[in-house]
Scaffold this motif. Structure first.
Motif, PDB file in Angstrom:
ATOM      1  N   LEU A  17       0.815  -1.163  -0.171  1.00 62.13           N
ATOM      2  CA  LEU A  17       0.014  -0.048  -0.019  1.00 62.13           C
ATOM      3  C   LEU A  17       0.896   1.322  -0.029  1.00 62.13           C
ATOM      4  N   VAL A  18       1.919   1.243   0.918  1.00 55.78           N
ATOM      5  CA  VAL A  18       2.931   2.368   0.872  1.00 55.78           C
ATOM      6  C   VAL A  18       3.336   2.694  -0.513  1.00 55.78           C
ATOM      7  N   LYS A  19       3.917   1.601  -1.190  1.00 57.47           N
ATOM      8  CA  LYS A  19       4.328   1.550  -2.267  1.00 57.47           C
ATOM      9  C   LYS A  19       3.538   2.132  -3.347  1.00 57.47           C
ATOM     10  N   ALA A  20       2.455   1.456  -3.245  1.00 62.12           N
ATOM     11  CA  ALA A  20       1.278   2.225  -4.172  1.00 62.12           C
ATOM     12  C   ALA A  20       0.945   3.659  -4.061  1.00 62.12           C
ATOM     13  N   GLU A  21       0.992   4.132  -2.850  1.00 62.51           N
ATOM     14  CA  GLU A  21       0.724   5.550  -2.440  1.00 62.51           C
ATOM     15  C   GLU A  21       1.876   6.226  -2.902  1.00 62.51           C
ATOM     16  N   ALA A  22       3.237   5.741  -2.642  1.00 59.64           N
ATOM     17  CA  ALA A  22       4.110   6.771  -3.220  1.00 59.64           C
ATOM     18  C   ALA A  22       4.082   6.577  -4.828  1.00 59.64           C
ATOM     19  N   GLN A  23       3.774   5.662  -5.411  1.00 57.54           N
ATOM     20  CA  GLN A  23       3.732   5.552  -6.861  1.00 57.54           C
ATOM     21  C   GLN A  23       2.893   6.529  -7.376  1.00 57.54           C
ATOM     22  N   LEU A  24       1.564   6.525  -6.868  1.00 58.10           N
ATOM     23  CA  LEU A  24       0.649   7.720  -7.313  1.00 58.10           C
ATOM     24  C   LEU A  24       1.084   9.015  -7.094  1.00 58.10           C
ATOM     25  N   LYS A  25       1.661   9.261  -5.726  1.00 53.96           N
ATOM     26  CA  LYS A  25       1.991  10.569  -5.463  1.00 53.96           C
ATOM     27  C   LYS A  25       3.145  11.067  -6.469  1.00 53.96           C
ATOM     28  N   LYS A  26       4.166  10.099  -6.811  1.00 52.40           N
ATOM     29  CA  LYS A  26       4.995  10.649  -7.646  1.00 52.40           C
ATOM     30  C   LYS A  26       4.661  10.677  -9.022  1.00 52.40           C
ATOM     31  N   VAL A  27       3.556  10.140  -9.612  1.00 47.34           N
ATOM     32  CA  VAL A  27       2.863  10.542 -10.807  1.00 47.34           C
ATOM     33  C   VAL A  27       2.108  11.796 -10.905  1.00 47.34           C
ATOM     34  N   GLN A  28       1.509  11.829  -9.681  1.00 48.83           N
ATOM     35  CA  GLN A  28       0.517  13.041  -9.449  1.00 48.83           C
ATOM     36  C   GLN A  28       1.435  14.696  -9.571  1.00 48.83           C
ATOM     37  N   GLN A  29       2.829  14.377  -9.109  1.00 47.11           N
ATOM     38  CA  GLN A  29       3.495  15.495  -9.321  1.00 47.11           C
ATOM     39  C   GLN A  29       3.529  16.001 -10.724  1.00 47.11           C
ATOM     40  N   TYR A  30       3.445  15.257 -11.667  1.00 44.64           N
ATOM     41  CA  TYR A  30       3.192  15.800 -13.039  1.00 44.64           C
ATOM     42  C   TYR A  30       1.972  16.002 -13.611  1.00 44.64           C
ATOM     43  N   ALA A  31       1.082  16.392 -12.678  1.00 45.35           N
ATOM     44  CA  ALA A  31      -0.071  16.852 -13.167  1.00 45.35           C
ATOM     45  C   ALA A  31      -0.482  17.956 -13.908  1.00 45.35           C
ATOM     46  N   VAL A  32      -1.177  17.913 -14.882  1.00 43.15           N
ATOM     47  CA  VAL A  32      -1.545  19.121 -15.837  1.00 43.15           C
ATOM     48  C   VAL A  32      -2.931  19.489 -15.782  1.00 43.15           C
ATOM     49  N   ASP A  33      -2.998  20.648 -16.417  1.00 46.11           N
ATOM     50  CA  ASP A  33      -4.335  21.336 -16.549  1.00 46.11           C
ATOM     51  C   ASP A  33      -4.789  21.058 -18.006  1.00 46.11           C
ATOM     52  N   VAL A  34      -5.776  19.831 -17.809  1.00 47.71           N
ATOM     53  CA  VAL A  34      -6.241  19.611 -19.137  1.00 47.71           C
ATOM     54  C   VAL A  34      -7.823  20.183 -19.313  1.00 47.71           C
ATOM     55  N   THR A  35      -8.219  20.517 -20.633  1.00 50.55           N
ATOM     56  CA  THR A  35      -9.218  21.102 -20.899  1.00 50.55           C
ATOM     57  C   THR A  35      -9.704  20.446 -22.096  1.00 50.55           C
ATOM     58  N   LEU A  36     -11.018  20.297 -22.656  1.00 50.54           N
ATOM     59  CA  LEU A  36     -11.801  19.549 -23.715  1.00 50.54           C
ATOM     60  C   LEU A  36     -11.480  20.485 -24.896  1.00 50.54           C
ATOM     61  N   ASP A  37     -11.228  20.084 -25.938  1.00 47.12           N
ATOM     62  CA  ASP A  37     -11.298  20.986 -27.140  1.00 47.12           C
ATOM     63  C   ASP A  37     -12.499  20.692 -28.031  1.00 47.12           C
ATOM     64  N   PRO A  38     -13.321  22.005 -28.053  1.00 50.60           N
ATOM     65  CA  PRO A  38     -14.718  21.688 -28.798  1.00 50.60           C
ATOM     66  C   PRO A  38     -14.693  21.678 -30.425  1.00 50.60           C
ATOM     67  N   ASP A  39     -13.341  21.810 -30.884  1.00 50.28           N
ATOM     68  CA  ASP A  39     -13.230  21.538 -32.205  1.00 50.28           C
ATOM     69  C   ASP A  39     -13.221  20.314 -32.578  1.00 50.28           C
ATOM     70  N   THR A  40     -12.899  19.266 -31.788  1.00 57.19           N
ATOM     71  CA  THR A  40     -12.793  17.867 -31.931  1.00 57.19           C
ATOM     72  C   THR A  40     -13.886  16.979 -31.396  1.00 57.19           C
ATOM     73  N   ALA A  41     -14.994  17.803 -30.700  1.00 55.22           N
ATOM     74  CA  ALA A  41     -15.912  17.007 -30.104  1.00 55.22           C
ATOM     75  C   ALA A  41     -16.987  16.279 -31.043  1.00 55.22           C
ATOM     76  N   HIS A  42     -17.645  15.171 -31.012  1.00 59.97           N
ATOM     77  CA  HIS A  42     -18.502  14.871 -31.994  1.00 59.97           C
ATOM     78  C   HIS A  42     -19.860  15.655 -31.725  1.00 59.97           C
ATOM     79  N   PRO A  43     -20.454  15.822 -32.684  1.00 58.63           N
ATOM     80  CA  PRO A  43     -21.662  16.791 -32.569  1.00 58.63           C
ATOM     81  C   PRO A  43     -22.747  16.357 -31.603  1.00 58.63           C
ATOM     82  N   GLN A  44     -22.617  15.071 -31.187  1.00 51.00           N
ATOM     83  CA  GLN A  44     -23.905  14.583 -30.188  1.00 51.00           C
ATOM     84  C   GLN A  44     -23.130  15.063 -28.652  1.00 51.00           C
TER      85      GLN A  44
END
Length: 556
Positions: free
Chosen positions: A353-380
């Motif tokens: 569990l500690v290893k998993a938490e450490a691994q998740l925290k490690k990758v969360q350090q690379y978090a980016v702000d993602v938004t959706l691109d309306p120009d690519t969205a399917h019409p529905q």
């Protein structure tokens, strides 16, 4: 008479002493008209009989008689004014509670439009007219209607408070300024009013600014509370999962302990049963021999006894039971050993569990702000205003079919692209029955059916039919999960060719694509899948992580 009265104004029927319409008008020998009481009081309060208008002096008090002509004219004027007031009052509103009433109205008190600081009276529209038309009354100071007009008069000199002493910071009258405040800095009340009004404007602006700051602070605090609740719910879910696993491990260890003890017990009992069975068999043989010996010993047949004696003179062969015993099984240390094994298991789970938490925290350090691109969205697809949520709609919108837009598969890409380094984002999949998440290369097919496989430039996992999870590795690989993810984290290491998916709440790795070869820009890939008659209407929500700043004042 009626025609002539139309040419007369109220100014012609005003007594110059009381400044009101004549009451019992009388004429002096010099030809001027006054109210009978007004001129008598004026003469009684002075040493000589002087006309207030022309200043003519009478050596004896003139005998005054009612001027019937003027009296009739005044009566006619009053009647017309009353009719006009009655007609006007029907159009005007009666004073409501909290509104200043007209002091001149005799019946229903109408709402006052102005207050006169000279007359110390408030007037409705009708009774205000003389102050707007009569030359002498025009000089009076009018203001928005107020109650308690006497409070606006100087208590000492009975004059209007129309000046402001800046030295003593108090309102004063004209006489005060030349007597009690002669050396003070005195300015007109209006001038000080304008200055104080400007100061109040600044104060109001500052107060509004403070209000806005506090409202923003409330939003931030509320946002923090929401984030705290999410974190608490997430941690509770993790706690339930972890302690459920621990409980199952403890129960499993307990069952193994009981099974070990019972197995020892069964072994001992089986050994005892075998010994007893064997002993009972020997006893049966011995009883049979004893019966034969006893029968032979009572025989009177000499020959018979001698012939059978050799075979019966000794006991039948039996086992030597001298050293044989059933020793109780030793249970000492069984519980201790089981507890030790349980501790070892728990220690391994803790490290995992500690290893998993450490691994998740490690990758969360690379978090980016993602938004959706309306120009690519399917019409529905329906995107939220802040481009953080997407769900499927039943109506196909009429949108420009540009080269970037998905026209067949109900998918949408992220606005941001990545061609190096590492990046991570989280997506809420709560209450959905079907979804697909991952990353896709820039050249993905957007006008036809998409083959979800790394060979076709798409690295995704999906949920189908509520509980079927698969990694689309071409062919798909079924993924067994202990719990249904509520939030999925996606991590990409471009240089290492790694795409990993995490169950954020359970702090567990779902699946990893390794050895990937990235040669193009990668885009976050989202598909909320079909609405399915409302069963799958919940949106996919791009969630903020602790490593990404989010503005709590933005609305979705």
């Amino acid at each position: 008479m009626s025609a002539a009265s139309c040419l007369l104004s109220e100014d012609q029927f005003l007594c110059c002493i009381c400044l009101d319409v004549f009451t019992d008008p009388v004429s002096t020998p010099c030809g001027h008209n006054f109210c009978k009481n007004c001129i008598n009081e004026h003469w009684n309060s002075n040493d000589q009989y002087l006309c207030p208008l022309c200043k003519k002096v009478f050596y004896t008090k003139p005998e005054l008689h009612i001027n019937t002509f003027i009296s009739e004219m005044v009566s006619q004027f009053r009647q017309e004014a009353q009719q006009k007031a009655s007609s006007s009052s029907s159009e005007q509103q009666a004073a409501k509670p909290g509104e200043v009433p007209c002091d001149a109205c005799t019946g229903t008190k109408l709402k006052a439009l102005k207050s006169c600081l000279v007359c110390l009276t408030s007037y409705c529209e009708t009774h205000l007219e003389p102050h707007l038309t009569v030359s002498r009354l025009k000089r009076h100071q009018l203001m928005d209607p107020v109650e308690n007009l006497e409070d606006r008069m100087c208590k000492k000199h009975d004059k209007p408070l129309e000046l402001f002493c800046k030295t003593d910071q108090t309102c004063v009258c004209m006489l005060c300024s030349v007597i009690d405040h002669k050396t003070h800095d005195v300015v007109p009340l209006k001038q000080e009013y304008e200055g104080k009004k400007a100061e109040l404007g600044k104060t109001e602006a500052e107060i509004q600014k403070m209000i806005q700051k506090r409202r923003l602070k409330i939003k931030k605090i509320t946002h923090s509370v929401d984030l705290n609740k999410e974190a608490a719910d997430r941690e509770k879910a993790r706690g339930v999962q972890v302690f459920t696993a621990l409980k199952e491990s403890v129960e499993r260890s307990l069952n193994e302990l009981i099974e070990t003890i019972e197995e020892k017990q069964r072994t001992t009992e089986k050994q005892a049963e075998d010994f007893i069975k064997e002993l009972e068999q020997e006893i049966s043989e011995l009883k049979k021999r004893s019966s034969e010996v006893e029968k032979l010993s009572h025989s009177e047949d000499h020959l018979h006894l001698l012939q059978n004696f050799p075979s019966l003179k000794a006991a039948p062969p039996t086992k030597d039971w001298t050293e044989v015993s059933v020793r109780p099984s030793s249970y000492e240390g069984t519980v201790v050993k089981a507890v030790a094994q349980l501790e070892e298991t728990l220690s391994k789970q803790k490290k995992k569990l500690v290893k998993a938490e450490a691994q998740l925290k490690k990758v969360q350090q690379y978090a980016v702000d993602v938004t959706l691109d309306p120009d690519t969205a399917h019409p529905q697809l329906i995107l939220s205003k802040n481009k953080k949520q997407v769900n499927h709609g039943d109506v196909k919108k009429n949108l420009p079919d540009n080269r970037k837009r998905f026209s067949y598969c109900v998918s949408v890409l992220g606005k941001q692209s990545f061609s190096s380094g590492r990046f991570y984002f989280e997506v809420q999949v709560k209450e959905k029955t079907d979804w697909t998440l991952g990353v896709a290369r820039r050249s993905i097919n957007r006008k036809g059916n998409i083959k979800l496989s790394p060979q076709d430039g798409v690295w995704t996992i999906w949920l189908r039919n509520r509980n079927e999870y698969s990694a689309n590795s071409g062919p798909a690989v079924r993924v067994s999960l202990k719990s249904e993810p509520q939030k999925v984290g996606v991590f990409v290491d471009y240089e290492k060719g790694l795409v990993s998916f995490y169950d954020v709440d359970a702090v567990a790795l779902i699946y990893s694509f390794t050895g990937c070869s990235f040669t193009e820009k990668l885009y976050p890939f989202f598909s909320p899948c079909n609405n399915d008659g409302g069963k799958n209407s919940a949106p996919l929500i791009i969630c903020p992580t602790s490593a990404v700043f989010t503005d709590p004042c933005k609305t979705q």
